[in-house]
Design an enzyme around this catalytic site. Structure first.
Site, PDB file in Angstrom:
ATOM      1  CG  LEU A 141      11.844  65.583  24.888  1.00 22.49           C
ATOM      2  CD1 LEU A 141      10.427  65.620  25.467  1.00 22.49           C
ATOM      3  CD2 LEU A 141      12.699  64.577  25.649  1.00 22.49           C
ATOM      4  CG  ASP A 142      14.428  61.228  19.668  1.00 23.01           C
ATOM      5  OD1 ASP A 142      15.271  62.109  19.421  1.00 23.01           O
ATOM      6  OD2 ASP A 142      14.723  60.092  20.083  1.00 23.01           O
TER       7      ASP A 142
END
Length: 327
Positions: A141-142
């Protein structure tokens, strides 16, 4: 200091149903805990014996009932430091972990983020995970995207989870708030590749890799829309890029978002919320997969984080006063 390795020792006879199969194909079926590319590397590195003799030709055909012996090593490629960083663990057993990642936490060390990451926290929580490539991280995930991630604690679990990802058998659903009022849901089928001029950004490009995002409208506001999204593929920044491509960028997105859209006569609270929401309003809310060992279908949900719920509340308060008419 030499790089540490994990020793792998496997032994089995070739079953009759693999008669006539190539060596690499047969071994991939006999030892499904290891990827085909890894098995091919072992064959070429002289780690595989057939009836007591080294066979380093992946295309060699088998006749059945040969004794296969594999004595290999897996290099633990990068040594990172274990750090005491709190993890919100939603589920854990001896094979996998599911965590709910907070905002402002990078998943894997990289340029500008040498430590203080999810990976460093994993090494502290489960030291044995150092034997798994990338500390078992199979998808990311960013930094400022919140929500659910699965982590493999063993190499076999990682192999099976990566295969599920590649076969699009892991279900990942997200929720987001975008700028602009969408009429209805839909699907974005547009390839994503590296941005031609912005090195750290991605973009929709004909030469990119296939990327498909499904989205549906959960709630409409005067100048924003609350969405539920589902990924088929998992490209870097995929949802952010696809929504920006539709001209509905995510609220707060520092890379792909537009200027905050302020409806007429909105409250000071709403002005402040939209101008100070400094991250993309994106949350990985649901994760579903087949357990890599038990074969059980499993599902998890992560509640929306506080900043996301606060954003929704401000938008709902505005809607209750002004409705959802055109701005």
């Amino acid at each position: 200091m030499s790089t540490p390795h994990e020793k792998i020792q496997l032994q089995a006879n070739v079953p009759e149903n693999l008669l006539g199969k190539r060596l690499d194909q047969a071994l991939a079926e006999m030892f499904p805990d290891y990827s085909r590319s890894r098995i091919k590397e072992w064959i070429l590195a002289d780690y595989v014996k057939v009836d007591g003799e080294v066979l380093n030709k992946p295309r060699e055909k088998l006749v059945g009932d040969e004794l296969i012996e594999i004595n290999a090593e897996i290099e633990i490629q990068v040594q990172h430091q274990a750090q005491s960083i709190a993890l919100n663990i939603v589920y854990e057993d001896e094979h996998i972990m599911v965590i709910n990642k907070p905002t402002n936490l990078v998943v894997h060390p990289g340029a500008g983020n040498g430590d203080g990451t999810v990976l460093n926290a994993l090494l502290n929580h489960a030291p044995e995970i150092a034997n798994v490539p990338r500390a078992g991280i199979v998808h990311r995930l960013d930094k400022d995207t919140t929500g659910l991630m699965v982590v493999a604690k063993t190499i076999p679990a990682q192999t099976h989870l990566v295969e599920q990802l590649q076969a699009r058998e892991i279900s990942r659903e997200y929720e987001a708030v975008v700028i602009g009022t969408m009429v209805a849901g839909g699907t974005v089928d547009a390839p994503i590749g590296r941005h031609p001029t912005k090195r750290t950004n991605m973009a929709v490009r004909e030469s990119g890799k296939p990327a498909v995002t499904h989205y549906r409208v959960k709630e409409k506001f005067r100048a924003h829309t609350y969405l539920r999204l589902k990924l088929e593929s998992g490209r870097t920044h995929q949802i952010r890029v696809h929504m920006s491509h539709l001209r509905y960028p995510l609220v707060g997105d520092p890379a792909y978002g537009g200027r905050p859209k302020l409806p007429k006569a909105c409250s000071e609270e709403m002005v402040n919320m939209l101008r100070t929401f400094r991250r993309q309003a994106l949350h990985a809310i649901q994760l579903e997969l087949t357990h890599p060992v038990s074969g059980e279908w499993m599902s998890w949900k992560a509640p929306l984080p506080e900043d996301f719920t606060a954003l929704l509340q401000v938008l709902r308060d505005d809607k209750s006063i002004h409705g959802t008419g055109e701005v």
